[in-house]
Scaffold this motif. Structure first.
Motif, PDB file in Angstrom:
ATOM      1  N   GLN A  94      13.880  11.408  10.349  1.00  0.00           N
ATOM      2  CA  GLN A  94      14.695  10.389   9.669  1.00  0.00           C
ATOM      3  C   GLN A  94      14.183   8.969   9.942  1.00  0.00           C
ATOM      4  O   GLN A  94      14.425   8.063   9.169  1.00  0.00           O
ATOM      5  N   LYS A  95      13.520   8.817  11.094  1.00  0.00           N
ATOM      6  CA  LYS A  95      12.997   7.489  11.436  1.00  0.00           C
ATOM      7  C   LYS A  95      11.511   7.553  11.673  1.00  0.00           C
ATOM      8  O   LYS A  95      11.060   8.500  12.312  1.00  0.00           O
ATOM      9  N   PRO A  96      10.759   6.544  11.237  1.00  0.00           N
ATOM     10  CA  PRO A  96      11.230   5.401  10.460  1.00  0.00           C
ATOM     11  C   PRO A  96      11.611   5.832   9.041  1.00  0.00           C
ATOM     12  O   PRO A  96      11.127   6.843   8.557  1.00  0.00           O
ATOM     13  N   PRO A  97      12.480   5.062   8.383  1.00  0.00           N
ATOM     14  CA  PRO A  97      12.837   5.392   7.001  1.00  0.00           C
ATOM     15  C   PRO A  97      11.612   5.262   6.095  1.00  0.00           C
ATOM     16  O   PRO A  97      10.806   4.352   6.253  1.00  0.00           O
ATOM     17  N   ILE A  98      11.483   6.198   5.159  1.00  0.00           N
ATOM     18  CA  ILE A  98      10.360   6.202   4.223  1.00  0.00           C
ATOM     19  C   ILE A  98      10.853   5.719   2.861  1.00  0.00           C
ATOM     20  O   ILE A  98      11.915   6.139   2.412  1.00  0.00           O
ATOM     21  N   ALA A  99      10.080   4.852   2.227  1.00  0.00           N
ATOM     22  CA  ALA A  99      10.348   4.516   0.821  1.00  0.00           C
ATOM     23  C   ALA A  99       9.496   5.472  -0.016  1.00  0.00           C
ATOM     24  O   ALA A  99       8.271   5.499   0.122  1.00  0.00           O
ATOM     25  N   TRP A 100      10.153   6.267  -0.848  1.00  0.00           N
ATOM     26  CA  TRP A 100       9.448   7.293  -1.634  1.00  0.00           C
ATOM     27  C   TRP A 100       9.085   6.790  -3.013  1.00  0.00           C
ATOM     28  O   TRP A 100       9.834   6.030  -3.630  1.00  0.00           O
ATOM     29  N   HIS A 101       7.942   7.262  -3.480  1.00  0.00           N
ATOM     30  CA  HIS A 101       7.434   6.889  -4.805  1.00  0.00           C
ATOM     31  C   HIS A 101       7.049   8.155  -5.552  1.00  0.00           C
ATOM     32  O   HIS A 101       6.370   9.021  -4.998  1.00  0.00           O
ATOM     33  N   ALA A 103       3.122  13.222   8.307  1.00  0.00           N
ATOM     34  CA  ALA A 103       3.821  12.608   9.449  1.00  0.00           C
ATOM     35  C   ALA A 103       2.853  11.732  10.260  1.00  0.00           C
ATOM     36  O   ALA A 103       3.238  10.688  10.786  1.00  0.00           O
ATOM     37  N   MET A 104       1.596  12.162  10.324  1.00  0.00           N
ATOM     38  CA  MET A 104       0.595  11.367  11.050  1.00  0.00           C
ATOM     39  C   MET A 104       0.353  10.031  10.350  1.00  0.00           C
ATOM     40  O   MET A 104       0.192   8.998  10.995  1.00  0.00           O
ATOM     41  N   LEU A 105       0.343  10.070   9.039  1.00  0.00           N
ATOM     42  CA  LEU A 105       0.147   8.823   8.286  1.00  0.00           C
ATOM     43  C   LEU A 105       1.313   7.862   8.533  1.00  0.00           C
ATOM     44  O   LEU A 105       1.117   6.652   8.703  1.00  0.00           O
ATOM     45  N   VAL A 106       2.522   8.422   8.580  1.00  0.00           N
ATOM     46  CA  VAL A 106       3.698   7.600   8.853  1.00  0.00           C
ATOM     47  C   VAL A 106       3.580   6.990  10.255  1.00  0.00           C
ATOM     48  O   VAL A 106       3.793   5.793  10.446  1.00  0.00           O
ATOM     49  N   GLN A 107       3.179   7.824  11.190  1.00  0.00           N
ATOM     50  CA  GLN A 107       3.028   7.358  12.569  1.00  0.00           C
ATOM     51  C   GLN A 107       1.953   6.274  12.676  1.00  0.00           C
ATOM     52  O   GLN A 107       2.050   5.361  13.500  1.00  0.00           O
ATOM     53  N   ALA A 108       0.954   6.360  11.816  1.00  0.00           N
ATOM     54  CA  ALA A 108      -0.110   5.345  11.815  1.00  0.00           C
ATOM     55  C   ALA A 108       0.383   4.016  11.256  1.00  0.00           C
ATOM     56  O   ALA A 108      -0.269   2.984  11.443  1.00  0.00           O
ATOM     57  N   GLY A 109       1.523   4.024  10.554  1.00  0.00           N
ATOM     58  CA  GLY A 109       2.091   2.760  10.079  1.00  0.00           C
ATOM     59  C   GLY A 109       2.406   2.688   8.597  1.00  0.00           C
ATOM     60  O   GLY A 109       2.887   1.661   8.118  1.00  0.00           O
ATOM     61  N   CYS A 110       2.161   3.750   7.849  1.00  0.00           N
ATOM     62  CA  CYS A 110       2.423   3.724   6.406  1.00  0.00           C
ATOM     63  C   CYS A 110       3.834   4.252   6.126  1.00  0.00           C
ATOM     64  O   CYS A 110       4.111   5.429   6.383  1.00  0.00           O
ATOM     65  N   HIS A 111       4.683   3.393   5.605  1.00  0.00           N
ATOM     66  CA  HIS A 111       6.073   3.793   5.387  1.00  0.00           C
ATOM     67  C   HIS A 111       6.450   3.893   3.914  1.00  0.00           C
ATOM     68  O   HIS A 111       7.611   4.059   3.566  1.00  0.00           O
ATOM     69  N   ASP A 112       5.453   3.767   3.043  1.00  0.00           N
ATOM     70  CA  ASP A 112       5.635   4.013   1.603  1.00  0.00           C
ATOM     71  C   ASP A 112       4.813   5.238   1.255  1.00  0.00           C
ATOM     72  O   ASP A 112       3.587   5.226   1.413  1.00  0.00           O
ATOM     73  N   LEU A 113       5.461   6.302   0.799  1.00  0.00           N
ATOM     74  CA  LEU A 113       4.735   7.539   0.482  1.00  0.00           C
ATOM     75  C   LEU A 113       4.952   7.934  -0.972  1.00  0.00           C
ATOM     76  O   LEU A 113       6.057   7.773  -1.506  1.00  0.00           O
ATOM     77  N   ALA A 114       3.885   8.464  -1.580  1.00  0.00           N
ATOM     78  CA  ALA A 114       3.983   8.902  -2.969  1.00  0.00           C
ATOM     79  C   ALA A 114       3.567  10.353  -3.108  1.00  0.00           C
ATOM     80  O   ALA A 114       2.648  10.824  -2.431  1.00  0.00           O
ATOM     81  N   GLU A 115       4.248  11.038  -4.004  1.00  0.00           N
ATOM     82  CA  GLU A 115       3.896  12.411  -4.352  1.00  0.00           C
ATOM     83  C   GLU A 115       3.820  12.508  -5.867  1.00  0.00           C
ATOM     84  O   GLU A 115       4.477  11.744  -6.586  1.00  0.00           O
ATOM     85  N   ILE A 134       0.854  -1.193   0.000  1.00  0.00           N
ATOM     86  CA  ILE A 134       0.000   0.000   0.000  1.00  0.00           C
ATOM     87  C   ILE A 134       0.888   1.242   0.000  1.00  0.00           C
ATOM     88  O   ILE A 134       1.673   1.462   0.927  1.00  0.00           O
ATOM     89  N   ILE A 135       0.760   2.034  -1.052  1.00  0.00           N
ATOM     90  CA  ILE A 135       1.522   3.272  -1.160  1.00  0.00           C
ATOM     91  C   ILE A 135       0.585   4.415  -0.752  1.00  0.00           C
ATOM     92  O   ILE A 135      -0.448   4.626  -1.394  1.00  0.00           O
ATOM     93  N   GLY A 136       0.928   5.129   0.300  1.00  0.00           N
ATOM     94  CA  GLY A 136       0.106   6.256   0.751  1.00  0.00           C
ATOM     95  C   GLY A 136       0.406   7.491  -0.086  1.00  0.00           C
ATOM     96  O   GLY A 136       1.543   7.961  -0.123  1.00  0.00           O
TER      97      GLY A 136
END
Ligand SMILES: *Cc1c(COP(=O)(O)O)cnc(C)c1O
Length: 240
Positions: free
Chosen positions: A83-90, A56-68, A43-45
């Motif tokens: 810097q943490k948790p590390p994000i995989a960017w899309h 940042a709230m989405l990351v805190q909720a557990g989503c570590h793949d982000l797309a722009e 799931i890419i947020g």
């Protein structure tokens, strides 16, 4: 977005967390219903609708793949988030080649390769940094002139280029056309998967990733074999 109201920030976080958990459940169910392992769908947020705080709230909720969808937005958020948790960017929108050098610092998976010029520029810039970038080709599967992406012929011919050592094409990305109903979206997703299967069979090259499906049609995409779904509005419902 509020920066000074802890109470409304807290409500926004609870809402985003509950949206995230709901999407995770729905994706899991859709995978199981298609006889697939839920772990095979990432799931890419899509955070393009909101600012840094709600991202940042989405990351805190557990989503570590982000797309722009815009390079500048990607690097602004990447610089602003912890810097943490590390994000995989899309990267899921059109990329101008003059934005590429800066963009590649964040090692995004670029889903939206839509020209040979861009593919060659990614190769050149990656070589310069002495690394290999993974990309997806954006296919305009319905060949609708109002849609972005490569035609099927262009997709095939870019996959035949054999002089690109610093870019690795790992799959296809597609969007269902505007105004398509669920049935039409399902047909288009199956066509993308079939094109991928055909190319693999003809060329022997592996294209494991299929990035398809958004908030309104991810169930159809998962049934057709999506390995990445790009979800935006369903995650930020009620907070925008
Ligand atoms: C905005 C966007 C999405 C997310 O769409 P939602 O319907 O908000 O989930 C997915 N893919 C691309 C390419 C987008 O531009």
């Amino acid at each position: 977005m509020s920066t000074s109201n802890p109470e409304s920030d807290n409500l926004a976080f609870e809402r985003i967390r509950s949206n995230w958990q709901h999407v995770v459940r729905e994706v899991t169910d859709a995978a199981r219903q298609s006889g697939r392992d839920p772990g095979s769908v990432r799931i890419i947020g899509v955070s393009k609708y909101v600012g840094v705080e709600q991202t940042a709230m989405l990351v805190q909720a557990g989503c570590h793949d982000l797309a722009e969808s815009r390079p500048q937005a990607l690097w602004q958020k990447a610089d602003a988030l912890p810097q943490k948790p590390p994000i995989a960017w899309h990267m899921i929108g059109h990329v101008q080649t003059n934005k590429l050098r800066r963009l590649l610092r964040y090692r995004p998976l670029i889903h939206s390769v839509d020209s040979e010029r861009l593919l060659r520029a990614i190769d050149r810039e990656s070589k310069r940094e002495d690394r290999v970038s993974e990309v997806l080709m954006e296919v305009n599967i319905s060949e609708d002139p109002n849609k972005t992406g490569l035609s099927i012929t262009e997709t095939r011919s870019l996959l035949e280029l054999d002089d690109l050592a610093s870019v690795r094409i790992v799959g296809l990305m597609a969007m269902a056309g505007w105004g398509t109903d669920a049935e039409q979206a399902a047909d288009q997703f199956r066509a993308v998967a079939a094109l991928r299967d055909q190319i693999q069979a003809e060329s022997g090259r592996q294209l494991p990733e299929l990035s398809m499906g958004m908030s309104g049609d991810f169930r159809e995409a998962i049934a057709a074999g999506a390995t990445m779904v790009r979800i935006g509005s369903a995650l930020f419902e009620g907070v925008r």
